[in-house]
Design a protein around this motif. Structure first.
Motif, PDB file in Angstrom:
ATOM      1  N   ILE A  79       0.877  -1.166   0.000  1.00 21.08           N
ATOM      2  CA  ILE A  79       0.000   0.000   0.000  1.00 21.08           C
ATOM      3  C   ILE A  79       0.919   1.222   0.000  1.00 21.08           C
ATOM      4  N   ALA A  90      -2.105   0.664   7.602  1.00 25.32           N
ATOM      5  CA  ALA A  90      -3.288   0.649   6.740  1.00 25.32           C
ATOM      6  C   ALA A  90      -3.958  -0.711   6.950  1.00 25.32           C
ATOM      7  N   VAL A  92      -5.981  -3.458   5.503  1.00 26.04           N
ATOM      8  CA  VAL A  92      -6.377  -3.951   4.177  1.00 26.04           C
ATOM      9  C   VAL A  92      -7.407  -5.049   4.381  1.00 26.04           C
ATOM     10  N   ILE A 152      -9.434  -0.276   1.881  1.00 24.67           N
ATOM     11  CA  ILE A 152      -8.283   0.212   2.640  1.00 24.67           C
ATOM     12  C   ILE A 152      -8.819   1.203   3.666  1.00 24.67           C
TER      13      ILE A 152
END
Ligand SMILES: [Fe+2]
Length: 219
Positions: A79, A90, A92, A152
């Motif tokens: 990412i 993040a 995911v 995300i």
């Protein structure tokens, strides 16, 4: 979840992360070659009830012995922020149909669901921005080409969603959501290879999907 179970899950998770990382040291996959990943609709099938197990291995639900049916796929990538730098922290999330073409969603009843397929998974990125899932190659279901949904989630940012597709899939050109991406480079950014792993006796596949959502992490 008790502590022992948590620890087992964590060890399983770490082992698989290192396998994944080794598979994805693919030369040529550099940020300079990437463009911003087009945002795509979340669609109607984000799970309406999350599975008890939301780890990054979609083939095994909790500690059951029977794995999901399907073509085993090691799916990973990074990412990245708009400058091509990895984004840490993040979350995911992926969700996709099982080998019968059924989502983990109470409204998807067109076929029997594979109870051993987790249908949904999560991975929190570390400093390298890498994520990794063990899942299956998505199959077709009525009206869509093969695809995997991604969300995300980053602190202070709205949820961002997209979908990835298989390279060379004949159904891609007839898929309204895929073909809504008009720019060929943007289309290429969500079109990935599901490549056979030569050393795998199980016919496993490796797929890499780097994602640049165009979001800058909060400082
Ligand atoms: Fe879908």
């Amino acid at each position: 979840m008790n502590l022992i179970h948590q620890d087992l899950t964590r060890r399983r998770f770490l082992r698989r992360l290192s396998v994944g990382a080794a598979l994805f040291t693919v030369p040529g996959a550099f940020a300079e070659e990437l463009m911003r990943t087009p945002q795509q609709t979340e669609g109607p099938f984000y799970p309406d009830h999350l599975p008890l197990d939301t780890d990054n291995d979609l083939l095994i639900v909790n500690d059951t012995l029977t794995p999901a049916v399907g073509e085993i796929t090691h799916l990973g990538g990074r990412i990245l922020d708009p400058k091509g730098q990895p984004i840490r922290n993040a979350l995911v999330e992926i969700w996709q149909v099982d080998n019968n073409g059924v989502y983990l969603h109470s409204h998807d009843t067109h076929a029997a669901r594979d109870k051993n397929f987790q249908g949904f998974g999560r991975f929190l990125t570390g400093s390298t921005g890498e994520y990794y899932f063990r899942t299956i190659k998505p199959v077709l279901y009525p009206g869509r080409t093969r695809h995997i949904h991604f969300a995300i989630k980053m602190k202070g940012r709205d949820k961002w969603t997209t979908q990835c597709y298989g390279k060379g899939e004949p159904q891609n050109e007839r898929d309204g959501i895929y073909t809504a991406i008009k720019d060929p480079k943007a289309r290429a950014a969500v079109t990935i290879d599901f490549a056979p792993i030569k050393t795998s006796r199980l016919g496993e596949l490796a797929a890499r999907f780097d994602i640049m959502p165009g979001l800058t992490p909060e400082a």
